[in-house]
Write a protein that holds these residues in place. Structure first.
Motif, PDB file in Angstrom:
ATOM      1  N   SER A 226       0.965  -1.480   0.299  1.00 52.93           N
ATOM      2  CA  SER A 226       0.464  -0.229  -0.234  1.00 52.93           C
ATOM      3  C   SER A 226       1.072   1.508   0.125  1.00 52.93           C
ATOM      4  O   SER A 226       0.740   1.777  -0.455  1.00 52.93           O
ATOM      5  CB  SER A 226      -0.735   0.008   0.999  1.00 52.93           C
ATOM      6  OG  SER A 226      -1.401   1.493   1.605  1.00 52.93           O
ATOM      7  N   GLN A 228       4.130   1.857  -1.037  1.00 54.02           N
ATOM      8  CA  GLN A 228       5.363   1.970  -1.761  1.00 54.02           C
ATOM      9  C   GLN A 228       4.122   1.883  -3.487  1.00 54.02           C
ATOM     10  O   GLN A 228       4.983   2.607  -4.035  1.00 54.02           O
ATOM     11  CB  GLN A 228       6.127   0.286  -1.643  1.00 54.02           C
ATOM     12  CG  GLN A 228       7.391   0.252  -0.849  1.00 54.02           C
ATOM     13  CD  GLN A 228       7.892  -0.306  -0.499  1.00 54.02           C
ATOM     14  OE1 GLN A 228       7.573  -1.432  -2.472  1.00 54.02           O
ATOM     15  NE2 GLN A 228       8.827  -1.028   0.059  1.00 54.02           N
ATOM     16  N   HIS A 229       3.082   1.477  -3.889  1.00 53.58           N
ATOM     17  CA  HIS A 229       2.525   0.902  -4.331  1.00 53.58           C
ATOM     18  C   HIS A 229       1.408   2.551  -4.905  1.00 53.58           C
ATOM     19  O   HIS A 229       0.804   2.758  -6.024  1.00 53.58           O
ATOM     20  CB  HIS A 229       2.105   0.443  -5.274  1.00 53.58           C
ATOM     21  CG  HIS A 229       2.821  -1.226  -5.225  1.00 53.58           C
ATOM     22  ND1 HIS A 229       3.256  -2.207  -4.356  1.00 53.58           N
ATOM     23  CD2 HIS A 229       4.542  -0.832  -4.838  1.00 53.58           C
ATOM     24  CE1 HIS A 229       4.325  -2.827  -4.821  1.00 53.58           C
ATOM     25  NE2 HIS A 229       5.654  -1.705  -5.365  1.00 53.58           N
ATOM     26  N   LYS A 230       1.351   3.210  -3.168  1.00 49.30           N
ATOM     27  CA  LYS A 230      -0.453   4.096  -3.941  1.00 49.30           C
ATOM     28  C   LYS A 230      -0.081   5.653  -5.124  1.00 49.30           C
ATOM     29  O   LYS A 230      -0.847   5.652  -6.135  1.00 49.30           O
ATOM     30  CB  LYS A 230      -0.671   4.430  -2.862  1.00 49.30           C
ATOM     31  CG  LYS A 230      -1.932   5.478  -2.791  1.00 49.30           C
ATOM     32  CD  LYS A 230      -2.135   5.667  -0.985  1.00 49.30           C
ATOM     33  CE  LYS A 230      -3.430   6.367  -1.492  1.00 49.30           C
ATOM     34  NZ  LYS A 230      -3.475   7.091   0.431  1.00 49.30           N
ATOM     35  N   ASP A 231       1.242   5.825  -4.951  1.00 44.09           N
ATOM     36  CA  ASP A 231       1.705   6.914  -5.993  1.00 44.09           C
ATOM     37  C   ASP A 231       1.728   6.626  -7.095  1.00 44.09           C
ATOM     38  O   ASP A 231       1.500   6.888  -7.878  1.00 44.09           O
ATOM     39  CB  ASP A 231       2.536   7.819  -5.647  1.00 44.09           C
ATOM     40  CG  ASP A 231       2.784   8.713  -4.334  1.00 44.09           C
ATOM     41  OD1 ASP A 231       3.162   9.023  -3.235  1.00 44.09           O
ATOM     42  OD2 ASP A 231       1.254   8.890  -4.011  1.00 44.09           O
ATOM     43  N   LYS A 232       1.894   5.671  -7.433  1.00 43.55           N
ATOM     44  CA  LYS A 232       2.661   4.551  -9.466  1.00 43.55           C
ATOM     45  C   LYS A 232       0.960   4.612  -9.475  1.00 43.55           C
ATOM     46  O   LYS A 232       1.211   4.469 -11.215  1.00 43.55           O
ATOM     47  CB  LYS A 232       3.656   3.639  -8.251  1.00 43.55           C
ATOM     48  CG  LYS A 232       3.907   2.951  -9.851  1.00 43.55           C
ATOM     49  CD  LYS A 232       4.439   3.418 -10.862  1.00 43.55           C
ATOM     50  CE  LYS A 232       5.952   3.272 -10.065  1.00 43.55           C
ATOM     51  NZ  LYS A 232       6.725   4.468 -11.219  1.00 43.55           N
ATOM     52  N   LYS A 234      -1.537   6.110  -9.004  1.00 40.65           N
ATOM     53  CA  LYS A 234      -2.064   7.363  -9.854  1.00 40.65           C
ATOM     54  C   LYS A 234      -1.412   7.803 -10.966  1.00 40.65           C
ATOM     55  O   LYS A 234      -1.970   7.752 -11.635  1.00 40.65           O
ATOM     56  CB  LYS A 234      -2.242   7.986  -8.262  1.00 40.65           C
ATOM     57  CG  LYS A 234      -2.456   8.210  -7.262  1.00 40.65           C
ATOM     58  CD  LYS A 234      -2.710   8.979  -5.774  1.00 40.65           C
ATOM     59  CE  LYS A 234      -3.362   9.299  -4.940  1.00 40.65           C
ATOM     60  NZ  LYS A 234      -3.165   9.757  -3.514  1.00 40.65           N
ATOM     61  N   GLU A 235       0.308   8.072 -11.003  1.00 34.07           N
ATOM     62  CA  GLU A 235       0.101   7.468 -12.250  1.00 34.07           C
ATOM     63  C   GLU A 235       0.171   7.312 -13.720  1.00 34.07           C
ATOM     64  O   GLU A 235       0.157   7.674 -14.523  1.00 34.07           O
ATOM     65  CB  GLU A 235       1.963   7.972 -12.087  1.00 34.07           C
ATOM     66  CG  GLU A 235       2.911   8.605 -11.215  1.00 34.07           C
ATOM     67  CD  GLU A 235       4.472   8.301 -10.658  1.00 34.07           C
ATOM     68  OE1 GLU A 235       4.827   8.375 -10.075  1.00 34.07           O
ATOM     69  OE2 GLU A 235       5.051   7.222 -11.268  1.00 34.07           O
ATOM     70  N   TRP A 236       0.004   6.596 -12.940  1.00 35.23           N
ATOM     71  CA  TRP A 236      -0.549   5.434 -13.846  1.00 35.23           C
ATOM     72  C   TRP A 236      -2.315   5.736 -14.624  1.00 35.23           C
ATOM     73  O   TRP A 236      -2.523   5.540 -16.313  1.00 35.23           O
ATOM     74  CB  TRP A 236      -1.019   3.835 -14.089  1.00 35.23           C
ATOM     75  CG  TRP A 236       0.268   2.993 -13.772  1.00 35.23           C
ATOM     76  CD1 TRP A 236       2.010   3.185 -13.735  1.00 35.23           C
ATOM     77  CD2 TRP A 236       0.722   2.217 -13.879  1.00 35.23           C
ATOM     78  NE1 TRP A 236       2.919   2.666 -13.472  1.00 35.23           N
ATOM     79  CE2 TRP A 236       2.485   1.391 -12.955  1.00 35.23           C
ATOM     80  CE3 TRP A 236      -0.023   0.402 -12.706  1.00 35.23           C
ATOM     81  CZ2 TRP A 236       2.663   0.205 -13.234  1.00 35.23           C
ATOM     82  CZ3 TRP A 236       0.745  -0.639 -13.251  1.00 35.23           C
ATOM     83  CH2 TRP A 236       1.932  -0.990 -13.352  1.00 35.23           C
TER      84      TRP A 236
END
Length: 397
Positions: A226, A228-232, A234-236
């Protein structure tokens, strides 16, 4: 003092590695094939029959000493025979049908019979044994290794042996274990002599044990994913808001849903990552947990047996060229990718076309290049048609 001409190089290591393969797994494979065809206890009788019929193989004096009981060196054990003698016996007294092009000739690439694979190993042995150089270029090494591994694999299948794994082991096995042990011992001494380091390690172990008691493994994984990947993700979502589905998108989506893993292949800028990210977000709408990863080993770390997941990794075996370490780790994770702990889980990988083609030529065969699991964005069925181009122009124009 040794001159630079005799220094160890990648080319000398290539030659040494092939020699180890020929003297090890290849020779042992020949011995097992011969045991299957002619048990050691019957070899003398079989040879005597061939002598009486005039079909005796031509043997050198030292070879006759190993196979005829009236000679001093005879033991009746195939482990004493080298690859040259084993080849002679297999070819002449084991009733093997010759390769399609005959014995002693380079077999047809489509010939997968036992005799053809025996001949491939024999010819590779002659090529290396008669060479006047102790060097093998990377391209020569890749070609010979790939040929030998395929021959071994075919013989494994025919005689229920398992030497292919030994071939793979030798590809990355150290060529100088004495120096490896030396460096390990030096490192161990440094740690032993550093009291503060030892105390820090003890404290670290205590902290890990305390944390393990307070937090369950599953909760720790969920929290880490949660954060480490939340911002990634959002970018996608921002990037994929401009994604245009083409005429081949339904078929690509169908392939993804029927496979445990798919590799998207294309040149730089062809939309590999965009397509993988877009499909992952589509699967998220169906209840999948999207897990972007930077290293393939993280699949083991983040796997959840209770929830369907879609792992996404870009440039899985290298960005500008094939990276052997990444290819090795990918192969190490094959079991987790092909048989995930949650049956519905999927792994989406991207790979540049030049890197993918280099992987196809690599002697270490990898499952990620399987045709049924690959989507090539420039294939006829996936290339943009006129309607796709009009829609893209309309959207971006």
């Amino acid at each position: 003092m040794a001159t630079c001409a005799y220094l160890s190089t990648e080319e000398t290591t290539n030659a040494s590695r092939v020699c180890r393969l020929l003297l090890g797994p290849c020779t042992d494979e020949f011995r097992d094939v011969l045991r299957n065809k002619v048990p050691p206890s019957t070899l003398t009788h079989t040879l005597q029959q061939s002598i009486r019929t005039g079909n005796s193989p031509r043997l050198l004096p030292n070879q006759r000493d190993l196979v005829l009981p009236n000679c001093g060196q005879y033991t009746g054990n195939y482990d004493d025979m080298d690859i040259s003698l084993l080849y002679t016996i297999l070819r002449n007294i084991c009733s093997l049908p010759p390769p399609s092009r005959g014995w002693g000739k380079n077999p047809d690439p489509s010939d997968r019979f036992v005799s053809a694979n025996i001949e491939r190993i024999h010819l590779a042995r002659n090529q290396c044994g008669h060479s006047s150089s102790s060097l093998l270029s990377n391209s020569e090494f890749s070609s010979i290794w790939k040929t030998l591994r395929l021959a071994i694999k075919n013989l494994d299948n025919a005689f229920i042996t398992d030497y292919a794994k030994d071939v793979d082991f030798l590809l990355y096995e150290t060529m100088d274990p004495i120096w490896d042990l030396h460096y390990q011992e030096e490192l161990r001494k440094q740690f032993e002599n550093d009291r503060k380091t030892r105390e820090m390690l003890v404290e670290l172990e205590r902290t890990v044990e305390d944390n393990t008691m307070r937090i369950s493994k599953t909760e720790d994984k969920v929290q880490e994913i949660s954060v480490q990947h939340k911002d990634k993700l959002k970018e996608w979502k921002v990037e994929c808001s401009m994604y245009q589905e083409t005429h081949s998108f339904p078929s690509m989506m169908e392939k993804v849903k029927t496979k445990h893993f798919v590799t998207f292949v294309g040149v730089s800028g062809s939309g590999k990552s965009a397509t993988a990210h877009y499909i992952a977000l589509k699967l998220a709408e169906e209840g999948y947990q999207v897990v972007p990863i930077k290293h393939i080993k993280q699949i083991e770390e983040y796997s959840d047996s209770k929830n369907p997941q879609v792992f996404v990794i870009d440039d899985v075996v290298g960005l500008l060229g094939l990276e052997k370490a990444k290819l090795y780790f990918l192969t190490e994770c094959q079991q987790f990718i092909e048989n995930p702990c949650m049956d519905k889980s999927i792994t989406l990988m991207t790979c540049r076309e030049n890197v993918f083609n280099e992987a196809l030529m690599n002697p270490y065969e990898s499952f990620f290049t399987k045709e049924e699991n690959v989507i090539k964005l420039h294939d006829t069925e996936n290339a943009l048609d006129e309607n796709d181009k009009k829609l893209l122009f309309k959207k971006y124009g």
